[in-house]
Design an enzyme around this catalytic site. Structure first.
Site: not given
Ligand SMILES: Cc1cc2nc3c(=O)[nH]c(=O)nc-3n(C[C@H](O)[C@H](O)[C@H](O)COP(=O)(O)OP(=O)(O)OC[C@H]3O[C@@H](n4cnc5c(N)ncnc54)[C@H](O)[C@@H]3O)c2cc1C
Length: 568
Positions: A149, A287, A372-374, A543
């Site tokens: 993500t 928000g 509204i969240g994830r 500075h």
């Molecule tokens: C619009 C937006 C903006 C954001 N901005 C920020 C920011 O500025 N700073 C920040 O710290 N965080 C930000 N976040 C949050 C951040 O993106 C997530 O906290 C982070 O990506 C989490 O990492 P993760 O590896 O846990 O999950 P993810 O990044 O969701 O990665 C999970 C991966 O697993 C894969 N997957 C899932 N199930 C399977 C399966 N069964 N088999 C194979 N592959 C699979 C998915 O395809 C995905 O690629 C933002 C999120 C969004 C939506």
């Protein structure tokens, strides 16, 4: 969980203290505020009080012993509770033996991977690299794009858009500074904006692929699911044998059951980051950080933006004063913000949306963004049953799930849904999966940032949270009195430092202002290293820099900010 009793740092120069005597015995109940022990420094003797009710479950350093500051000397906890085996009690060099996690090594062939990671986002790709660095044979399964993500639909695309917004705002300031732009009208070519965003994303995704390759991680494309005997099936057909599994499936957009939500004019954050137009009007439902960042971007691109928030303030997790300040700034720039406002229904009519909210007039808009969240993406769990908590995979401090040998770092456990928290959780999961449970992910000091114009950032407790537990003193300094900020047309906002009155311990730092997302890392280091307010002030800050605002805010805690007028 057991609470550490540590040798406090009771003065700027204090490096160690001597335990004069414990006033309580192991097994004895202690009330919050009761004197636990007496200590002596080279200057004073003092009493150390219990920070909360509990049983004294262990004394690690006894009467007469001299102990460095911040070292754990005992534990408070529940009656009969064991002391944690991690952290100070179990040095990283000699990890506690794996207990629960030993189980799925059994009956695996020599060809089995040491670790298979499901998911190539921040938690997944970092755990794969860490495991390879530690000598493991590692595979990673990703159903979509490496980078998850964050790189593809989150952190990076939004920051690319927000940099465009910054350029537009800077063009607006140019004329005031004598830079004459002949035709000040501009349009945003969204095809080009998308192309730029995709180029940035591809560069970083390619970087992750290259890193994994360099560490010898086998990357499999497809949906990974866990089998009953704790191996991994790719796309339901290719079976990969493994000793341990890291399930880092991350999260997906959360939907709500409101009539009309299915309209194609209602977008998720995934959709809006592929949209090749600037809608005339855009309603943001929610928000929080994602809604406010995308609202800022599209407002600056030219959309009329209205934010609907159910709570009484936007970005409610942030310090109330900061949240209020951000609202004022965004409203001044043209954003309409409706707090205490509940969405009722969405009606699509004449190619537009009519959005009904409780107790207020309907809002008409060309498009809406649902933010509204994830929620965790649980597609990978396959045939294994995990203990869940409100749809999130439950993990312990070692990132291990209720199923021994399977770890779940990152958004999937819902503890802290931020990329940098996912990085740390991923590293910890890999280390524990390979070496036995010993490393702990300490997430309470994870900094958070909002990349609005100006930025917002925070670490530690908000003022409200701090006041509930501590006698606090506050220091504050405005960017309006900072040379670099004035020179940069960025003299907006402040740094606020919340410190404990008794020991000068820094409890929280909150920033709204230029480069806040960068500045906050200094505050994180200060809090993590338990540097007191007085000690911080020994560091000369360059500075002219924005960081001087941080320095002055720390000085203001003691009433010593030189660039603040004398207080009456
Ligand atoms: C619009 C937006 C903006 C954001 N901005 C920020 C920011 O500025 N700073 C920040 O710290 N965080 C930000 N976040 C949050 C951040 O993106 C997530 O906290 C982070 O990506 C989490 O990492 P993760 O590896 O846990 O999950 P993810 O990044 O969701 O990665 C999970 C991966 O697993 C894969 N997957 C899932 N199930 C399977 C399966 N069964 N088999 C194979 N592959 C699979 C998915 O395809 C995905 O690629 C933002 C999120 C969004 C939506």
């Amino acid at each position: 969980m057991a609470l550490e009793v540590i040798m406090p740092k009771a003065g700027v120069d204090m490096t160690e203290g001597q335990i004069v005597q414990w006033n309580k015995k192991v097994g004895e109940f202690v009330k919050e505020g009761e004197v636990l022990l007496e200590i002596m420094t080279d200057k004073v003797s003092m009493e150390l009080e219990a920070e909360e009710d509990g049983y004294l479950i262990a004394i690690l350093k006894g009467d007469g012993e001299t102990v460095p500051v911040t070292e754990v000397i005992g534990y408070l906890g529940e009656e009969g509770e064991n002391i944690p085996t991690a952290g100070a009690a179990a040095p990283e060099a000699s990890p506690a033996p794996a207990t629960a996690s030993a189980s799925n090594d059994d009956n695996k062939s020599d060809n089995a991977y040491d670790i298979i990671v499901i998911g190539g986002g921040p938690a997944g790709y970092v755990s794969a690299i860490k495991a390879a660095q530690l000598g493991g044979k590692v595979a990673l399964v990703e159903k979509s794009e490496l980078g998850g993500t964050c790189l593809n639909r989150g952190c990076i695309p939004t920051k690319t858009y927000l940099h465009n917004a910054e350029i537009i705002e800077n063009i607006g300031h140019a004329a005031n500074r004598g830079i004459v732009i002949e035709n000040p009208n501009f349009t945003v070519d969204m095809d080009k904006v998308l192309e730029t965003k995709n180029k940035v994303v591809n560069t970083l995704v390619g970087g992750v692929a290259g890193l994994l390759r360099s560490y010898g991680v086998d990357v499999h494309k497809g949906i990974g699911t866990i089998t009953k005997d704790k191996n991994v099936l790719v796309n339901g057909s290719e079976l990969l044998e493994t000793k341990k599994i890291i399930l880092a499936g991350g999260s997906k957009v959360s939907k709500i059951n409101v009539p009309g939500m299915e309209s194609s004019l209602v977008m998720t954050s995934d959709d809006i980051l592929e949209m090749n137009e600037v809608p005339e009007s855009l309603v943001i439902i929610g928000g929080g950080v994602v809604g406010i960042e995308l609202g800022q971007a599209f407002m600056t691109f030219g959309s009329k933006v209205t934010v609907i928030e159910m709570m009484d303030r936007i970005v409610p997790a942030m310090d109330a004063e900061v949240s209020k300040n951000l609202r004022l700034i965004l409203e001044r720039k043209g954003m309409t913000i409706l707090t205490d406002t509940k969405l009722q229904e969405i009606i699509e009519e004449d190619g537009k949306l009519r959005i009904k909210v409780e107790g207020k007039d309907d809002i008409t808009a060309n498009k809406a963004l649902l933010s509204i969240g994830r929620v965790p993406d649980l597609e990978g769990i396959g045939d294994v049953e995990f203990e869940l908590d409100r749809g999130r995979i439950k993990v312990n401090e070692y990132m291990e799930t209720s199923v021994p040998g399977i770890y779940a770092p990152g958004d999937i456990n819902g503890t802290k849904m931020l990329a940098h928290a996912a990085f740390r959780m991923g590293e910890v999961a890999a280390e524990n999966a390979l070496k036995g449970n010993h490393a702990v992910a300490k997430l309470n000091l994870t900094p958070a940032a909002i990349y609005t114009l100006p930025e917002v950032a925070a670490v530690g407790l908000t003022e409200e949270q701090a006041r509930e537990k501590y006698d606090v003193q506050i220091g504050k300094f405005n960017f309006a009195a900072n040379g670099r900020a004035i020179a940069s047309d960025a003299a907006q906002g402040f740094v606020k430092v919340i410190a404990d009155k008794k020991y000068g311990e820094v409890l929280g730092v909150h920033i709204i202002g230029p480069a806040a997302a960068e500045l906050i890392n200094e505050a994180s280091t200060i809090i993590e290293m338990e540097i007191t307010v007085e000690e911080m002030l020994k560091t000369i800050h360059g500075h002219p820099t924005f960081s001087e605002v941080m320095y002055e805010a720390f000085a203001d805690v003691l009433g010593l900010a030189v660039h603040s007028p004398k207080k009456k």
